[in-house]
Design an enzyme around this catalytic site. Structure first.
Site, short mmCIF file in Angstrom:
data_model
loop_
_atom_site.label_atom_id
_atom_site.label_comp_id
_atom_site.label_asym_id
_atom_site.label_seq_id
_atom_site.Cartn_x
_atom_site.Cartn_y
_atom_site.Cartn_z
N LYS A 188 0.85 -1.21 0.00
CA LYS A 188 0.00 0.00 0.00
C LYS A 188 0.87 1.25 0.00
CE LYS A 188 -1.79 1.51 4.09
NZ LYS A 188 -1.41 2.90 4.41
N ARG A 199 -5.11 10.63 4.65
CA ARG A 199 -4.09 11.68 4.78
C ARG A 199 -3.08 11.64 3.64
NH1 ARG A 199 -3.08 13.92 9.37
NH2 ARG A 199 -0.93 14.06 8.67
N CYS A 214 -5.13 12.46 13.30
CA CYS A 214 -5.86 11.20 13.13
C CYS A 214 -5.71 10.40 14.41
CB CYS A 214 -5.39 10.44 11.89
SG CYS A 214 -3.92 9.49 12.12
N ASP A 234 4.34 0.43 12.13
CA ASP A 234 3.18 -0.25 11.54
C ASP A 234 3.08 -1.72 11.94
OD1 ASP A 234 2.44 2.10 10.35
OD2 ASP A 234 3.25 1.61 8.38
N VAL A 290 7.64 6.75 17.24
CA VAL A 290 7.36 7.44 15.98
C VAL A 290 6.10 8.30 16.09
CG1 VAL A 290 6.90 7.17 13.50
CG2 VAL A 290 8.55 5.67 14.64
N ARG A 306 -8.78 -0.54 4.28
CA ARG A 306 -7.88 0.50 3.77
C ARG A 306 -6.53 -0.10 3.40
NH1 ARG A 306 -7.49 5.81 7.17
NH2 ARG A 306 -6.08 6.07 5.42
N1 EPU Z 1 6.06 14.65 11.28
C1 EPU Z 1 6.20 15.98 11.59
N2 EPU Z 1 6.09 16.91 10.60
C2 EPU Z 1 5.84 16.55 9.30
C3 EPU Z 1 5.70 15.19 8.98
C4 EPU Z 1 5.82 14.26 10.00
O1 EPU Z 1 6.41 16.34 12.75
O2 EPU Z 1 5.74 17.45 8.45
C5 EPU Z 1 6.17 13.62 12.34
C6 EPU Z 1 4.87 12.85 12.53
O3 EPU Z 1 3.95 13.53 13.36
C7 EPU Z 1 5.37 11.55 13.13
C8 EPU Z 1 6.72 11.36 12.46
O4 EPU Z 1 7.08 12.64 11.92
O5 EPU Z 1 5.54 11.69 14.52
C9 EPU Z 1 6.76 10.33 11.36
O6 EPU Z 1 5.67 10.53 10.48
P1 EPU Z 1 5.79 10.32 8.91
O7 EPU Z 1 5.60 11.64 8.24
O8 EPU Z 1 7.00 9.54 8.57
O9 EPU Z 1 4.49 9.44 8.62
P2 EPU Z 1 3.63 9.50 7.32
O10 EPU Z 1 4.49 9.79 6.15
O11 EPU Z 1 2.43 10.34 7.55
C10 EPU Z 1 3.94 6.99 6.65
C11 EPU Z 1 3.05 5.81 6.40
C12 EPU Z 1 2.45 5.35 7.74
C13 EPU Z 1 3.59 4.97 8.67
C14 EPU Z 1 4.56 6.15 8.83
C15 EPU Z 1 5.79 5.83 9.65
C16 EPU Z 1 2.28 6.15 4.15
C17 EPU Z 1 1.17 6.48 3.23
N3 EPU Z 1 2.01 6.17 5.46
O12 EPU Z 1 3.10 8.00 7.21
O13 EPU Z 1 1.66 4.20 7.47
O14 EPU Z 1 3.09 4.60 9.93
O15 EPU Z 1 4.99 6.61 7.53
O16 EPU Z 1 6.49 4.77 9.10
O17 EPU Z 1 3.37 5.85 3.71
C18 EPU Z 1 -0.07 2.66 7.86
O18 EPU Z 1 0.22 2.11 6.78
O19 EPU Z 1 -0.88 2.13 8.68
C19 EPU Z 1 0.52 3.94 8.20
C20 EPU Z 1 0.02 4.72 9.15
#
Ligand code: EPU
Length: 417
Positions: free
Chosen positions: A22, A93, A117, A305, A327, A397
């Site tokens: 995904k 998101r 979320c 995850d 995380v 999802r």
């Molecule tokens: N963060 C910030 N500022 C930002 C972006 C992120 O502070 O601008 C923080 C977040 O709040 C969090 C940390 O950085 O504490 C890591 O978040 P990240 O941005 O890496 O997460 P994401 O990109 O929103 C992706 C996956 C998630 C997975 C996380 C961590 C996708 C579509 N989603 O989310 O997947 O948990 O990376 O590995 O790639 C899932 O599949 O169930 C899922 C939630």
């Protein structure tokens, strides 16, 4: 509303084919905004989140078709819009992944600001700051991100945290910028590396994909590609835990362990037997699971995850396990549901202290997010009696036909309602 009903206690034995990832498919599909000419992708999982990104793309004039052979054809030659509306972004998101590509290709993007979320506040400040460094002018108003740039220019970006979708957004934006972009402290997740590979196939000049230092030299145009999406490592890990919980014996097909070392190490330490053989992995659970401590970290650390799923395994050991979530700030919502099934778990700040119990007991529980839902299914498989899980749309999802795959290996699981 649909529910999943499980009669626990069945040993899982047989073969499972792992679906495409995904979290790889979503950014790869978003990347088609950048290129001219049709793309063809194989192994794209049939998931609600994939359907959502498809709607986001179609709303922008991109044509997405699932062919009879299962491949997904994406043609962005009709790209005409600039907007990802609230109604779509609020359901997923990751829709924010169109921000970087739209800005790079169209010079303008209007994307609904994702809210918090269930698992945390999840801001996108690092995406926005990075785009500003590449020359974008960004305004936040009425719940939307308004971003503009005549043409993005290369820049030096340091990410305070190695955000996965943030790195992806910035890497995509930089491919069409004028000059060279450096992204330091980039996310190293295999899904980010795969996006880099696909962008390179499209004609982008990128080095360092899969490392914390990315260098992207902007080019004038990108072209369409053919690509097969990698297997979903989290689905692999979820089925491994299912084998561990049911003293099962599974063969996982279309599977790779190369990006799952932290999980496999922990599962082996806990007593599971894992035998890779090419693209097939055999996993065997036995009746003495040992407790292990787990700390979630960005890749190559233990993935957040998989935290909820390994917690269920730890619920049924004879010892004590400490699971620390570093995380996301609020990713223990499954704990109160697991407690209703008899688990002994205490939360102390960002750690869950799990004391093994002899047996979980089936109960009515509620899914709250994707991985939490998976953990409740796993708990139901291991529990004594009947478990009913409501709000199963969370599962749809991110897991393709989970109950179908589980029932084929012996689980007594069905969807009702
Ligand atoms: N963060 C910030 N500022 C930002 C972006 C992120 O502070 O601008 C923080 C977040 O709040 C969090 C940390 O950085 O504490 C890591 O978040 P990240 O941005 O890496 O997460 P994401 O990109 O929103 C992706 C996956 C998630 C997975 C996380 C961590 C996708 C579509 N989603 O989310 O997947 O948990 O990376 O590995 O790639 C899932 O599949 O169930 C899922 C939630």
């Amino acid at each position: 509303m649909e529910k999943i009903v499980i009669e626990g206690g069945a040993r899982l034995i047989g073969d499972v084919t792992i679906s495409g990832s995904k979290n790889s498919a979503l950014p790869v599909l978003a990347a088609t905004i950048l290129c001219q000419g049709p793309n063809s992708f194989h192994n794209v999982p049939k998931l609600r989140d994939v359907a959502t990104i498809q709607r986001v793309l179609e709303n922008l004039g991109v044509q997405v078709t699932r062919e009879t052979d299962g491949s997904v054809r994406v043609d962005s030659s009709g790209l005409s819009g600039n907007e990802a509306p609230y109604d779509l972004v609020k359901t997923m998101r990751a829709s924010v992944l169109v921000l970087g590509p739209l800005l790079a290709r169209r010079g303008k993007a209007i994307v609904s600001l994702p809210g918090g979320c269930a698992i945390g506040a999840r801001p996108v400040n690092l995406h926005l700051r990075g785009l500003e460094i590449l020359g974008a002018r960004i305004e936040l108003k009425h719940g939307y991100i308004y971003a503009k740039a005549d043409r993005l220019k290369g820049g030096h970006i340091y990410l305070d945290v190695p955000t996965v979708t943030g790195t992806e957004n910035l890497m995509m934006a930089a491919t069409l910028a004028r000059g060279t972009t450096v992204i330091e402290n980039a996310a190293q997740e295999p899904e980010v590396a795969e996006l880099g590979t696909v962008l390179k196939k499209m004609g982008a000049k990128i080095s360092g994909e899969g490392t914390s230092l990315l260098q992207i030299e902007g080019v004038e145009t990108l072209h369409g590609v053919e690509h097969s999406i990698m297997p979903d490592r989290i689905e692999v890990g979820t089925f491994m835990v299912a084998a561990g919980l049911t003293q099962g014996n599974l063969r996982l097909f279309n599977c790779s362990l190369s990006s799952l070392e932290a999980v496999v190490n922990k599962l082996r330490e806990a007593g599971l037997e894992v035998y890779p053989d090419g693209e097939v992995v055999r996993v065997i659970g036995n009746n003495r699971v040992r407790s292990v401590d787990v700390k979630t970290l960005p890749y190559p650390g233990f993935p957040t995850d998989m935290q909820a799923q390994i917690m269920v395994l730890m619920c049924l050991t004879r010892g004590l396990s400490v699971i620390s979530e570093t995380v996301f700030e609020n990713r223990f919502i499954h704990v109160s549901e697991l407690r209703r099934m008899g688990a002994d778990i205490k939360i102390e700040s960002n750690s869950a202290i799990v004391t093994g119990v002899r047996q979980l007991s089936g109960a009515q529980v509620m899914a709250t997010d994707l991985r939490a839902s998976a953990s409740l299914v796993l708990a139901g498989l291991a529990a004594n009696g009947r478990t009913e899980i409501s709000r199963v749309y969370h599962l749809d999802r991110g897991y393709e036909n989970l109950e179908g795959k589980l029932s084929r290996i012996g689980a007594r699981i069905r969807r009702v309602g």
